[in-house]
Design a protein around this motif. Structure first.
Motif: not given
Length: 300
Positions: A35-36, A65-66, A71-72, A110-112
């Motif tokens: 997780v970034r 985030g994206t 990546s997350v 940006e999503i949940i």
């Protein structure tokens, strides 16, 4: 890995059903279960904890985030009002939905991704809240931020859940840890560097530096770095340090990125840019003076 969370207590009311808003992690966790996390998220979490209602033990909120196949990235968040006691937990889900709709108007990408909670441990109530976010995003992330500073540090951990138990019987949830990496944009780096300077201030207060001071400090860092690189090259040529092909390739890439320009042309270009900057500054000050004079005349 943390122990498996206890099954959902029967006394706690289940959250109302909700339509999925996003399928953030619809497949296997991308990026090697990493997780970034951006610093603005941590600052927002700490701020919401400091502004929490009197008597509240912790605060919770939604992570935004994206996600891509590599990546997350958690880039934003907002707090969600809630109350919890020993027997039940109540979360204002309508507030969370409205806040997410507002965020979508500003940042549609940006999503949940999941939710966060302050504290150093996962509680039984976390299972209930996590169940709701499982309807909002498949395989949501749960982020914990230890604002109590146990072990004299703010421990930050991320988890994903997996069902555990016998099918058809009472099921539990097990949270498995993820790796958290901290990333930032260039604009965020300025704020982070400024916050770090407060560590060396006795009253934990520091003022903003001027543009010229920032240019001077950046130039000093570049000069120190160039001095280090030159010393390394001289040590390799003299045989004091063994040559490293990886470092050599990085240095070659750095040299190739430097534009080839004569000193005379560079000086002419620099003087031209300085003159343009001074002209813009002069016009801005002149405009400000004209506006102030106009306001004085209108007030007469």
């Amino acid at each position: 890995a943390p122990p498996a969370a206890a099954p959902t207590p029967p006394a706690a009311p289940a959250p109302p059903p909700a339509a999925p808003l996003s399928a953030a992690l619809s497949g296997p966790f991308p990026g090697g279960r990493v997780v970034r996390l951006h610093p603005v998220v941590l600052a927002s979490i700490v701020d919401s904890f400091e502004r929490r209602n009197e008597g509240a033990a912790r605060v919770i909120g939604t992570l935004l985030g994206t996600v891509d196949k590599h990546s997350v990235e958690v880039t934003n968040c907002f707090s969600v009002p809630h109350n919890e006691s020993e027997d039940e937990v109540a979360v204002d889900m309508e507030f969370a939905k409205n806040m997410y709709e507002l965020h979508k108007k500003v940042s549609p990408s940006e999503i949940i991704l999941g939710w966060y909670a302050t504290g150093h441990d996962i509680t039984e109530h976390s299972v209930l809240i996590h169940e709701y976010y499982s309807r909002e995003a498949h395989n949501p992330i749960h982020l914990t931020v230890d604002t109590s500073l146990q072990n004299s540090r703010m421990s930050i951990k991320a988890y994903v859940s997996a069902p555990m138990g016998v099918p058809g019987k009472t099921m539990g949830v097990m949270f498995t840890p993820l790796t958290v990496k901290y990333v930032y944009y260039d604009t965020e780096r300025i704020g982070v560097d400024l916050i770090m300077k407060t560590c060396f201030s006795p009253n934990r207060v520091i003022g903003l530096s001027s543009d010229l001071q920032q240019v001077g400090s950046a130039s000093a860092r570049i000069q120190d770095t160039l001095t280090m690189v030159l010393q390394y090259a001289e040590d390799v040529l003299s045989g004091k340090v063994a040559a490293d092909n990886t470092v050599g390739r990085f240095l070659m890439d750095l040299i190739n990125q430097v534009p080839k320009i004569s000193p005379e042309d560079f000086e002419t270009m620099l003087n031209s840019n300085i003159n343009d900057l001074l002209m813009v500054t002069y016009l801005a000050n002149l405009t400000q003076s004209q506006i102030a004079l106009n306001e004085k005349l209108l007030s007469l």
